[in-house]
Design a protein around this motif. Sequence first.
Motif, PDB file in Angstrom:
ATOM      1  N   LEU A 154       0.754  -1.150   0.011  1.00 47.53           N
ATOM      2  CA  LEU A 154      -0.020  -0.100   0.023  1.00 47.53           C
ATOM      3  C   LEU A 154       0.875   1.259   0.163  1.00 47.53           C
ATOM      4  O   LEU A 154       0.474   2.145  -0.813  1.00 47.53           O
ATOM      5  N   LYS A 155       1.932   1.401   0.909  1.00 49.17           N
ATOM      6  CA  LYS A 155       2.853   2.234   0.964  1.00 49.17           C
ATOM      7  C   LYS A 155       3.457   2.563  -0.559  1.00 49.17           C
ATOM      8  O   LYS A 155       3.550   3.770  -0.908  1.00 49.17           O
ATOM      9  N   GLU A 156       3.874   1.726  -1.025  1.00 47.62           N
ATOM     10  CA  GLU A 156       4.567   1.761  -2.493  1.00 47.62           C
ATOM     11  C   GLU A 156       3.576   2.263  -3.410  1.00 47.62           C
ATOM     12  O   GLU A 156       3.920   3.115  -4.280  1.00 47.62           O
ATOM     13  N   PHE A 157       2.199   1.659  -3.530  1.00 50.81           N
ATOM     14  CA  PHE A 157       1.471   1.994  -4.375  1.00 50.81           C
ATOM     15  C   PHE A 157       0.845   3.570  -4.092  1.00 50.81           C
ATOM     16  O   PHE A 157       1.097   4.371  -5.237  1.00 50.81           O
ATOM     17  N   LEU A 158       0.641   3.993  -2.913  1.00 51.76           N
ATOM     18  CA  LEU A 158       0.275   5.449  -2.425  1.00 51.76           C
ATOM     19  C   LEU A 158       1.524   6.433  -2.916  1.00 51.76           C
ATOM     20  O   LEU A 158       1.332   7.635  -3.548  1.00 51.76           O
ATOM     21  N   LEU A 159       2.716   5.911  -2.735  1.00 51.11           N
ATOM     22  CA  LEU A 159       3.937   6.888  -2.831  1.00 51.11           C
ATOM     23  C   LEU A 159       4.147   7.037  -4.586  1.00 51.11           C
ATOM     24  O   LEU A 159       4.448   8.098  -5.037  1.00 51.11           O
ATOM     25  N   THR A 160       3.986   5.800  -5.219  1.00 51.09           N
ATOM     26  CA  THR A 160       4.095   5.900  -6.487  1.00 51.09           C
ATOM     27  C   THR A 160       2.813   6.864  -7.214  1.00 51.09           C
ATOM     28  O   THR A 160       3.287   7.856  -7.793  1.00 51.09           O
ATOM     29  N   VAL A 161       1.579   6.877  -6.677  1.00 51.94           N
ATOM     30  CA  VAL A 161       0.638   7.613  -7.112  1.00 51.94           C
ATOM     31  C   VAL A 161       0.875   9.169  -6.797  1.00 51.94           C
ATOM     32  O   VAL A 161       0.913  10.034  -7.657  1.00 51.94           O
ATOM     33  N   PHE A 162       1.335   9.257  -5.714  1.00 49.88           N
ATOM     34  CA  PHE A 162       2.006  10.526  -5.150  1.00 49.88           C
ATOM     35  C   PHE A 162       2.799  11.216  -5.813  1.00 49.88           C
ATOM     36  O   PHE A 162       2.658  12.638  -6.174  1.00 49.88           O
ATOM     37  N   ARG A 163       3.883  10.606  -6.277  1.00 47.40           N
ATOM     38  CA  ARG A 163       4.909  11.078  -7.089  1.00 47.40           C
ATOM     39  C   ARG A 163       4.577  11.433  -8.241  1.00 47.40           C
ATOM     40  O   ARG A 163       4.952  12.406  -8.882  1.00 47.40           O
ATOM     41  N   ARG A 164       3.374  10.618  -8.920  1.00 46.77           N
ATOM     42  CA  ARG A 164       2.965  10.864 -10.349  1.00 46.77           C
ATOM     43  C   ARG A 164       2.254  12.166 -10.245  1.00 46.77           C
ATOM     44  O   ARG A 164       2.446  12.922 -11.226  1.00 46.77           O
ATOM     45  N   ALA A 165       1.406  12.350  -9.141  1.00 45.14           N
ATOM     46  CA  ALA A 165       0.826  13.584  -9.105  1.00 45.14           C
ATOM     47  C   ALA A 165       1.613  15.099  -8.894  1.00 45.14           C
ATOM     48  O   ALA A 165       1.283  16.052  -9.067  1.00 45.14           O
ATOM     49  N   ASP A 166       2.664  14.563  -8.004  1.00 41.47           N
ATOM     50  CA  ASP A 166       3.583  15.932  -7.871  1.00 41.47           C
ATOM     51  C   ASP A 166       4.305  16.300  -9.194  1.00 41.47           C
ATOM     52  O   ASP A 166       5.785  15.951  -9.350  1.00 41.47           O
ATOM     53  N   LYS A 167       3.819  16.844 -10.071  1.00 43.24           N
ATOM     54  CA  LYS A 167       4.417  17.350 -11.433  1.00 43.24           C
ATOM     55  C   LYS A 167       5.547  18.035 -11.493  1.00 43.24           C
ATOM     56  O   LYS A 167       6.435  17.961 -12.152  1.00 43.24           O
ATOM     57  N   ASP A 168       5.870  18.950 -10.396  1.00 45.16           N
ATOM     58  CA  ASP A 168       6.976  19.700 -10.346  1.00 45.16           C
ATOM     59  C   ASP A 168       8.044  19.193  -9.427  1.00 45.16           C
ATOM     60  O   ASP A 168       9.280  19.788  -9.329  1.00 45.16           O
ATOM     61  N   LYS A 169       7.890  17.737  -9.073  1.00 45.16           N
ATOM     62  CA  LYS A 169       8.906  17.041  -8.330  1.00 45.16           C
ATOM     63  C   LYS A 169       9.516  17.970  -6.985  1.00 45.16           C
ATOM     64  O   LYS A 169      10.610  17.734  -6.870  1.00 45.16           O
ATOM     65  N   SER A 170       8.587  18.644  -6.405  1.00 47.08           N
ATOM     66  CA  SER A 170       8.829  19.343  -5.195  1.00 47.08           C
ATOM     67  C   SER A 170       8.863  18.288  -3.857  1.00 47.08           C
ATOM     68  O   SER A 170       9.471  18.900  -2.919  1.00 47.08           O
ATOM     69  N   GLY A 171       8.465  17.104  -4.037  1.00 47.19           N
ATOM     70  CA  GLY A 171       8.232  16.504  -2.971  1.00 47.19           C
ATOM     71  C   GLY A 171       6.762  16.624  -2.073  1.00 47.19           C
ATOM     72  O   GLY A 171       6.675  16.100  -0.920  1.00 47.19           O
ATOM     73  N   SER A 172       6.006  17.259  -2.442  1.00 49.42           N
ATOM     74  CA  SER A 172       4.685  17.815  -1.864  1.00 49.42           C
ATOM     75  C   SER A 172       3.899  17.808  -3.100  1.00 49.42           C
ATOM     76  O   SER A 172       4.301  18.380  -4.017  1.00 49.42           O
ATOM     77  N   VAL A 173       2.452  18.082  -2.870  1.00 47.98           N
ATOM     78  CA  VAL A 173       1.425  18.345  -3.706  1.00 47.98           C
ATOM     79  C   VAL A 173       0.892  19.713  -3.283  1.00 47.98           C
ATOM     80  O   VAL A 173       0.222  19.829  -2.155  1.00 47.98           O
ATOM     81  N   ASP A 174       0.650  20.649  -4.220  1.00 47.56           N
ATOM     82  CA  ASP A 174      -0.200  21.648  -4.070  1.00 47.56           C
ATOM     83  C   ASP A 174      -1.703  21.282  -4.413  1.00 47.56           C
ATOM     84  O   ASP A 174      -1.942  20.229  -4.635  1.00 47.56           O
ATOM     85  N   GLU A 175      -2.597  22.320  -4.217  1.00 49.79           N
ATOM     86  CA  GLU A 175      -4.036  22.015  -4.589  1.00 49.79           C
ATOM     87  C   GLU A 175      -4.478  21.514  -5.720  1.00 49.79           C
ATOM     88  O   GLU A 175      -5.181  20.419  -5.810  1.00 49.79           O
ATOM     89  N   LEU A 176      -3.816  21.999  -7.026  1.00 51.22           N
ATOM     90  CA  LEU A 176      -4.126  21.426  -8.180  1.00 51.22           C
ATOM     91  C   LEU A 176      -3.765  19.995  -8.212  1.00 51.22           C
ATOM     92  O   LEU A 176      -4.378  18.937  -8.825  1.00 51.22           O
ATOM     93  N   GLU A 177      -2.367  19.728  -7.870  1.00 52.15           N
ATOM     94  CA  GLU A 177      -1.919  18.370  -7.922  1.00 52.15           C
ATOM     95  C   GLU A 177      -2.728  17.306  -6.792  1.00 52.15           C
ATOM     96  O   GLU A 177      -2.814  16.314  -7.367  1.00 52.15           O
ATOM     97  N   LEU A 178      -3.288  17.931  -5.927  1.00 49.88           N
ATOM     98  CA  LEU A 178      -3.888  16.952  -4.823  1.00 49.88           C
ATOM     99  C   LEU A 178      -5.301  16.709  -5.508  1.00 49.88           C
ATOM    100  O   LEU A 178      -5.656  15.580  -5.410  1.00 49.88           O
ATOM    101  N   ARG A 179      -5.855  17.427  -6.290  1.00 47.40           N
ATOM    102  CA  ARG A 179      -7.067  17.441  -7.131  1.00 47.40           C
ATOM    103  C   ARG A 179      -7.020  16.105  -8.025  1.00 47.40           C
ATOM    104  O   ARG A 179      -7.505  15.130  -8.000  1.00 47.40           O
ATOM    105  N   ASP A 180      -5.556  16.166  -8.803  1.00 49.61           N
ATOM    106  CA  ASP A 180      -5.299  15.145  -9.702  1.00 49.61           C
ATOM    107  C   ASP A 180      -5.031  13.639  -8.845  1.00 49.61           C
ATOM    108  O   ASP A 180      -5.486  12.558  -9.411  1.00 49.61           O
ATOM    109  N   LEU A 181      -4.219  13.865  -7.939  1.00 46.42           N
ATOM    110  CA  LEU A 181      -4.070  12.537  -7.222  1.00 46.42           C
ATOM    111  C   LEU A 181      -5.384  12.010  -6.481  1.00 46.42           C
ATOM    112  O   LEU A 181      -5.109  10.832  -6.700  1.00 46.42           O
ATOM    113  N   LEU A 182      -6.214  12.692  -6.031  1.00 49.95           N
ATOM    114  CA  LEU A 182      -7.493  12.114  -5.692  1.00 49.95           C
ATOM    115  C   LEU A 182      -8.256  11.387  -6.784  1.00 49.95           C
ATOM    116  O   LEU A 182      -8.854  10.446  -6.490  1.00 49.95           O
TER     117      LEU A 182
END
Length: 99
Positions: free
Chosen positions: A7-35
């Motif tokens: 589960l951690k690997e799956f969520l981390l993969t999806v999180f990284r895919r949503a983190d388009k600017d590769k900052s290590g965090s997601v902003d509001e728009l990236e969060l919408r994509d992640l969800l």
Amino acid sequence: FGLPRDLKEFLLTVFRRADKDKSGSVDELELRDLLLMLNLTPPETSLALLREAIDIASGPEGLKFQHFVQFLREYLETDDLAAAVFSNATSTSRKPSRS
């Protein structure tokens, strides 16, 4: 995080895919994509609360992975995050919005 490894690997993969600017965090728009990648469509009220939580927990840097996992647990209202996430992610229909 107390998550099963797969589960951690799956969520981390999806999180990284949503983190388009590769900052290590997601902003509001990236969060919408992640969800959406997880087949989750929270109502606007939940997103407003999450925005406040992001500001408090992470500041201007955005939402870190650990805070995202906390949000998922609270949003899905379950301690069995693996079952909830995997069933949503593999579902062909969107989860109905909750008020």
